[in-house]
Design a protein around this motif. Structure first.
Motif, PDB file in Angstrom:
ATOM      1  N   THR A  69       0.818  -1.214   0.000  1.00 38.86           N
ATOM      2  CA  THR A  69       0.000   0.000   0.000  1.00 38.86           C
ATOM      3  C   THR A  69       0.848   1.259   0.000  1.00 38.86           C
ATOM      4  O   THR A  69       0.367   2.325  -0.355  1.00 38.86           O
ATOM      5  CB  THR A  69      -0.948   0.054   1.212  1.00 38.86           C
ATOM      6  OG1 THR A  69      -0.177   0.004   2.396  1.00 38.86           O
ATOM      7  CG2 THR A  69      -1.930  -1.093   1.182  1.00 38.86           C
ATOM      8  N   SER A  70       2.100   1.129   0.403  1.00 40.62           N
ATOM      9  CA  SER A  70       2.996   2.278   0.493  1.00 40.62           C
ATOM     10  C   SER A  70       4.437   1.786   0.473  1.00 40.62           C
ATOM     11  O   SER A  70       4.714   0.655   0.884  1.00 40.62           O
ATOM     12  CB  SER A  70       2.732   3.041   1.795  1.00 40.62           C
ATOM     13  OG  SER A  70       3.675   4.082   1.978  1.00 40.62           O
ATOM     14  N   SER A  71       5.332   2.624   0.029  1.00 31.03           N
ATOM     15  CA  SER A  71       6.759   2.294   0.087  1.00 31.03           C
ATOM     16  C   SER A  71       7.378   2.704   1.419  1.00 31.03           C
ATOM     17  O   SER A  71       8.522   2.378   1.690  1.00 31.03           O
ATOM     18  CB  SER A  71       7.500   2.969  -1.070  1.00 31.03           C
ATOM     19  OG  SER A  71       7.384   4.381  -0.963  1.00 31.03           O
ATOM     20  N   ARG A  72       6.622   3.396   2.261  1.00 28.56           N
ATOM     21  CA  ARG A  72       7.135   3.829   3.561  1.00 28.56           C
ATOM     22  C   ARG A  72       7.288   2.621   4.482  1.00 28.56           C
ATOM     23  O   ARG A  72       6.390   1.783   4.573  1.00 28.56           O
ATOM     24  CB  ARG A  72       6.189   4.852   4.175  1.00 28.56           C
ATOM     25  CG  ARG A  72       6.130   6.129   3.341  1.00 28.56           C
ATOM     26  CD  ARG A  72       5.095   7.097   3.832  1.00 28.56           C
ATOM     27  NE  ARG A  72       5.311   7.436   5.230  1.00 28.56           N
ATOM     28  CZ  ARG A  72       4.391   8.032   5.984  1.00 28.56           C
ATOM     29  NH1 ARG A  72       3.208   8.334   5.468  1.00 28.56           N
ATOM     30  NH2 ARG A  72       4.647   8.320   7.234  1.00 28.56           N
ATOM     31  N   TYR A  75       4.534   1.087   6.809  1.00 30.25           N
ATOM     32  CA  TYR A  75       3.423   0.338   6.223  1.00 30.25           C
ATOM     33  C   TYR A  75       3.857  -0.996   5.602  1.00 30.25           C
ATOM     34  O   TYR A  75       3.112  -1.587   4.818  1.00 30.25           O
ATOM     35  CB  TYR A  75       2.714   1.179   5.165  1.00 30.25           C
ATOM     36  CG  TYR A  75       2.030   2.390   5.736  1.00 30.25           C
ATOM     37  CD1 TYR A  75       0.938   2.264   6.594  1.00 30.25           C
ATOM     38  CD2 TYR A  75       2.485   3.674   5.438  1.00 30.25           C
ATOM     39  CE1 TYR A  75       0.324   3.373   7.130  1.00 30.25           C
ATOM     40  CE2 TYR A  75       1.866   4.793   5.966  1.00 30.25           C
ATOM     41  CZ  TYR A  75       0.794   4.632   6.814  1.00 30.25           C
ATOM     42  OH  TYR A  75       0.169   5.729   7.345  1.00 30.25           O
TER      43      TYR A  75
END
Length: 164
Positions: A69-72, A75
């Protein structure tokens, strides 16, 4: 037709996976997309470790895959999934077989949340997800236009009871 078995998705499945994807899109209640992506685009956006195909009599009947859902980094344990079953094979338990495999695979990898957005008209998919432990977390009303009409999207998630 024989009972379906599961196996990991491979590049050799590309044509059949994309054909099933397109059948779902053609049905009008699967996605805002209207055309399945190329295999290169599909492959580049889905996590290889969490892609499964249901097969009977040598023919792929459905698939499931996840995308981050995110590259961060915060997450890293949250994915969004897609699941598609060939219309001729629906109602045979293939969706549940695929979802169960996905849940096991993602939990083993330390993923704590699987989420999805489903059109409210797709009642079979909503029921399947509820049976697999997903819960509705909200509805995004009139979030996008699809075939010249505004569509709502039901947001669902499954939180792993075993991954903390």
């Amino acid at each position: 037709m024989a009972e379906a078995t599961l196996r990991p998705m491979s590049p050799g499945d590309a044509d059949r996976i994309l054909a099933i994807y397109q059948l779902g899109l053609d049905g009008g209640n699967a996605s805002f997309e209207v055309t399945a992506p190329t295999w290169a685009a599909f492959d580049a956006t889905r996590l290889a470790a969490h892609r499964f195909v249901a097969v009977a009599d040598g023919l792929a009947l459905g698939w499931v895959a996840v995308a981050p859902t995110s590259s961060r980094p915060v997450y890293a344990g949250v994915v969004e999934h897609s699941i598609y079953v060939d219309p001729v094979a629906q109602g045979r338990g293939i969706g549940r077989l695929l979802l169960d495999a996905l849940i096991t695979s993602t939990e083993t990898a330390g993923i704590w949340t699987i989420q999805s957005g489903i059109f409210p008209e797709n009642t079979a998919s909503l029921a399947l997800h509820r049976r697999a432990g997903f819960r509705v977390i909200g509805v995004r009303e009139r979030i996008g236009r699809h075939h010249d009409r505004w569509r709502d999207v039901v947001l669902l998630e499954r939180r792993s009871p075993s991954v903390a």
